[in-house]
Design an enzyme around this catalytic site. Structure first.
Site, mmCIF file in Angstrom:
data_model
loop_
_atom_site.group_PDB
_atom_site.id
_atom_site.type_symbol
_atom_site.label_atom_id
_atom_site.label_comp_id
_atom_site.label_asym_id
_atom_site.label_seq_id
_atom_site.Cartn_x
_atom_site.Cartn_y
_atom_site.Cartn_z
ATOM 1 N N LYS A 186 8.351 -1.067 21.149
ATOM 2 C CA LYS A 186 8.480 -2.431 21.657
ATOM 3 C C LYS A 186 9.076 -2.393 23.068
ATOM 4 O O LYS A 186 9.910 -1.537 23.341
ATOM 5 C CB LYS A 186 9.369 -3.271 20.731
ATOM 6 N N HIS B 210 -4.306 -0.011 11.493
ATOM 7 C CA HIS B 210 -3.583 -1.276 11.633
ATOM 8 C C HIS B 210 -4.520 -2.399 11.207
ATOM 9 O O HIS B 210 -5.668 -2.447 11.639
ATOM 10 C CB HIS B 210 -3.139 -1.475 13.084
#
Length: 488
Positions: free
Chosen positions: A179, A297
């Protein structure tokens, strides 16, 4: 010529009944049908349009997802149409509703190309979801027969082999998503990878939308990530990895990126669900050839999997992806920020991990199903989880899972490495308590508090996130109540 064929073809007006005939009358509804072991079975939740007969609605779904069109065609007589027609054979009302029905539909296995998820889905979900006769339609579950499963390779690595490669047993694997997901330079990105792995995580990973943007091209990211992986592995003596997202605009580009990742020593690559079923199967075949772990994902799944009455239940996606051959798939956390009812998530995990599924209506499993020795697919829990929930995560999800703490690692007040250490200590403390036979769920907060007394990073994390929860009602909830059986 057999007498029945002779009689059907002797006179034009007697060859077949032309025009628009109700689907049920054409043979797409058969309450007496005996399901074969080789049939592919689908369970649809059907909401008919007002005024549409429920029997006709379920027959229409069977017809439009197999051989039918809007009118009778004489070329049916040139096929084994009685065999190839899908058969709606059972219907049950959906509990708690007045206008929804569960329709069980059987498909002849020969309707589908071997080993092709694209062909399977072209029939099952290809056209029927736009059919006007139904107000809403949802594919809730499927039974894939043993014979058809054997035409798919399944996961290239699976749970056991992955644990052997990593030398990690008896606990969930730990990971984190870098992140912010977009905007970092390659060097800073690689630094995040190193800090997380050095602090105790097994994996770092790319997020779904980091590919090859102007601020960081894919090759730069791969090189810096692998530098971080190698340095952390050398420092800790553990096998480490970082999921390198090879998702791209074309298959040629994805193969190029995958081969480069392999050439620089990566043990795992990553793809997104949005690349499509054919691309997913193609990359799974490549991963098996090169002995790489393939992480998927589930980007985009909630556009069709979240709503209760229309779309595809995620448990079906889990089954399809296990058939395709991915080794990991995001499958829910129960306690995180994303959709996930406890029983529904358990059904997802069981679909990925069990070798034989049993009917469990509370978990949304409507069929018995033998997985035909296809390897297990590792579920991944990601999205809004932190170390203060470790007892809940271990209880709901078990050992065979990757727990990914993105913000819960990189948002630590003392830095990324401290965030990773907090998660590792929390996990090992909880696993130890469980192995000692303690009530780790009830005592969870106290177990974490005691561990934090000798671990500054864990104490800081618990102080920061102790009150953070995501207590929203799930959209997709069980239709059936779980009933406890009396022990005898």
């Amino acid at each position: 010529m057999p007498e029945d064929v002779q009689n059907r073809t002797r006179i034009k007006s007697e060859r077949y009944e032309s025009g628009v005939i109700p689907y049920a009358k054409m043979g797409y509804w058969d309450a007496d049908y005996n399901v074969k072991d080789t049939d592919i079975l689908a369970l649809f939740r059907i909401t008919p349009q007002p005024g549409v007969d429920p029997v006709e609605a379920r027959a229409a779904v069977a017809g439009e997802s197999s051989t039918a069109t809007w009118t009778v065609v004489w070329t049916d007589l040139l096929t084994a149409c009685d065999i190839y027609r899908a058969k709606a054979y059972r219907v049950d009302p959906v509990p708690g509703t007045s206008d929804q029905f569960f329709a069980y539909i059987a498909y002849e296995c020969d309707l589908f190309e071997e080993g092709s998820l694209a062909n399977l889905t072209a029939s099952i979900i290809g056209n029927v979801f736009g059919f006007k006769a139904v107000k809403a339609l949802r594919l809730e579950d499927m039974r894939i027969p043993y014979a058809y499963l054997k035409t798919f390779q399944g996961p290239a690595t699976g749970v056991v082999v992955e644990r052997e490669r990593l030398d990690k047993f008896g606990r969930p694997l730990l990971g984190a998503t870098v992140k912010p997901k977009l905007g970092l330079s390659g060097k800073n990105y690689g630094r995040v990878v190193y800090e997380g792995l050095a602090g105790g995580l097994d994996f770092l990973k790319d997020d779904e939308n980091i590919n090859s943007q102007p601020f960081m091209r894919w090759k730069e990211r791969f090189l810096y990530c692998m530098e971080g992986v190698n340095r952390a592995a050398a420092a800790t003596g553990e096998v480490k990895g970082s999921y390198l997202n090879i998702t791209a605009a074309t298959m040629e580009q994805m193969y190029e990126r995958a081969e480069y990742a392999h050439s620089i020593g990566s043990v795992i690559v990553m793809i997104d669900l949005v690349i499509g079923y054919t691309a997913i199967q193609s990359m799974a075949i490549w991963a098996r050839k090169y002995e790489m772990i393939l992480h998927l994902h589930r980007a985009g799944n909630s556009t069709y999997a979240r709503q209760k009455n229309h779309g595809i239940n995620f448990r079906v996606i889990c089954k399809w992806m296990r058939m395709c051959g991915v080794d990991h798939i995001h499958a829910g956390t129960v306690v995180g920020k994303l959709e996930g009812d406890p029983l529904m998530v358990k059904g997802f995990y069981n679909s990925l991990l069990l070798t034989h599924l049993k009917i469990n209506l509370a978990e949304g499993l409507f069929f018995d199903m033998d997985w035909a020795a296809l390897r297990k697919c590792v579920p991944v829990a990601s999205g809004g989880i932190h170390c203060g929930q470790m007892h809940q995560l271990l209880y709901y999800l078990g050992d065979d899972v990757v727990l990914q703490f993105g913000g819960g690692t990189i948002g630590h007040p003392d830095g990324i490495q401290s965030g990773a250490t907090a998660n590792r200590v929390a996990l090992e403390s909880m696993v130890l308590a469980r192995n000692e036979g303690r009530d780790y769920v009830g005592e969870g907060p106290e177990i974490l508090r005691r561990a934090a007394a000798t671990c500054g990073p864990l104490k800081a994390a618990l102080d920061l996130w102790k009150d953070i929860t995501f207590d929203y009602t799930s959209t997709d909830t069980p239709d059936f109540v779980e009933v406890a059986t009396e022990s005898r």
